[in-house]
Design a protein around this motif. Structure first.
Motif: not given
Length: 471
Positions: A330-349
């Protein structure tokens, strides 16, 4: 305490803010009332009897749904599904906005596009509620057959209650929208928070009775648990509010003189004028929700394959949220999904394009690709500690129940989705109230200034009144 009383007096002195708060409290009371209106043909007393006699054998997901609905799920109430189908529909629409151009266009179309997205979300909510309502009635019929009245035919029972559950969810959605429009805002989040907080006193009393009656540690251990709970709340507040600020500067520009002369003056270029905020936990509770949904896939696979799901098997351990394998995965899934969802929300471009439109730049960083790379690097560095902290808070309920032997009902509030939602919504609601207070103070200041100006210069006051009677 004195400052709190003074703040309440300030709030109560503003009629608009007072009416918004009273309306919000009234609609929340209606929502809580619906959590105790039982579906026809179901004996809720029999359900509670079986739950109390059979222990806490319900899966963790159902416990979470029961917490979000304020106990309406196991009460077999008309609001048993609560607002969760609407949350699921909102997540689906949000994800579609990242992948499908049509939804991306609607997101950029302003108010008209938002109205269309809201309408699509409502349609998806109804479809999800019909599916979840059928699954809910199937669960009730399979788990509590004695609670289903035999006087009503099964087809009539099924059809009528699916309609009632759908109407209940639509009504909850309407309540949330009214709180957002006419209340203090964040109506959907407030409904979820009201359901979560409603179960907190019962969980608190249950844990206190357990520690005092069974002498499982006594009052000292109970006080230690409260201290740990306070520390977890403080950590959650820090996680929600923490922001990494990327300083930006505005380029110099030239403005003409008021007298129309050809000579111009240089303006701007001050440092610290603004910044780009990168939140430590930009993904919110979404990674926990996604990870928690995936944690029930192994149990479904085991049931499909007919594999044994005892406590000593890997399938059984992955279904037990207090076990070590469950919490590690569960811990590793939360870490992975945090990166994925942050990449979708935070748009550097998008941030780089906005800086270019505002004629701004990041100090010591070139515009264009270098700015995009810099923002992406900062966001990645911030996401690492944020994802670890979010994963740690996500597994705290399992640790509290499995290691610290805290009652399950109270352990749920030691972290995870419930605590993060409560903290985020409470902080945001306080900010909404502060915003209303600030607007009122600003209006009062302007009005006072006008009144003082009129008293100081009666001639000007008379002239202005003659020229503009309405002013």
């Amino acid at each position: 305490m004195k400052s709190f009383i003074e703040k309440m007096k300030e709030i109560w002195a503003i009629p608009e803010l007072k009416n918004r708060i009273l309306l919000t409290l009234g609609l929340l009371a209606v929502y809580r009332f619906g959590s105790f209106v039982i579906l026809p043909g179901i004996d809720t007393a029999e359900i509670q009897k079986q739950l109390s006699s059979g222990g806490d054998d319900a899966p963790g997901l159902l416990d979470l749904l029961n917490t979000f609905s304020g106990g309406a799920f196991f009460n077999a109430a008309v609001f048993a599904l609560g607002i969760m189908p609407y949350i699921s529909a909102s997540i689906i629409v949000q994800l579609l906005g990242f992948a499908i151009p049509y939804f991306q266009k609607l997101q950029k179309d302003g108010e008209a596009g938002q109205r269309r997205l809201n309408q699509i979300t409502r349609y998806i909510t109804i479809a999800i509620t019909l599916v979840q309502g059928s699954a809910y009635l199937n669960y009730m019929h399979a788990s509590f057959p004695e609670a289903i009245s035999s006087e009503v035919g099964l087809p009539i029972f099924w059809f009528s209650n699916i309609i009632i559950l759908t109407a209940g969810t639509v009504f909850c959605m309407w309540l949330g929208e009214r709180i957002t429009d006419k209340g203090i805002g964040n109506g959907i989040s407030l409904l979820i928070t009201a359901g979560i907080i409603a179960t907190l006193p019962q969980a608190f009393v249950g844990e206190m009775n357990l520690k005092f009656s069974a002498m499982a540690g006594g009052p000292v251990i109970f006080i230690v648990e409260l201290a740990l709970f306070a520390l977890v709340v403080l950590a959650s507040v820090a996680l929600v509010q923490a922001v990494r600020k990327i300083q930006i500067k505005f380029a110099k520009h030239m403005v003409g003189r008021a007298d129309g002369a050809s000579r111009v003056a240089a303006m701007g270029g001050q440092s610290g004028l603004d910044h780009i905020p990168i939140k430590l936990n930009a993904a919110g509770v979404m990674p926990i929700i996604f990870a928690q949904a995936l944690m029930f896939v192994p149990g479904a696979i085991a049931g499909f394959l007919g594999a044994p799901a005892g406590a000593d098997t890997i399938w059984g351990q992955l279904a037990d949220f207090t076990s070590i394998p469950y919490n590690v995965l569960f811990f590793f899934l939360v870490v992975i999904f945090t990166y994925v969802y942050t990449a979708l929300i935070v748009n550097p471009q998008q941030h780089a394009d906005q800086l270019k439109r505002q004629n701004a730049f990041i100090p010591n960083v070139k515009s264009g690709a270098d700015t995009v790379e810099h923002i992406d690097k900062v966001a990645s560095r911030v996401t690492l500690p944020g994802s670890i902290a979010l994963g740690a808070i996500a597994i705290l309920p399992g640790i509290a129940a499995g290691v610290l032997q805290i009652d399950l009902g109270f352990a749920i509030f030691f972290g995870g989705t419930s605590l993060l939602i409560m903290v985020a919504v409470v902080l945001d609601t306080l900010q909404q109230i502060e915003g209303h207070l600030a607007m009122n103070s600003y209006g009062g200041f302007i009005q006072g200034g006008r009144l003082r100006g009129r008293r100081e210069n009666p001639a000007v006051d008379a002239t202005s009144t003659t020229e503009n009677p309405a002013g």
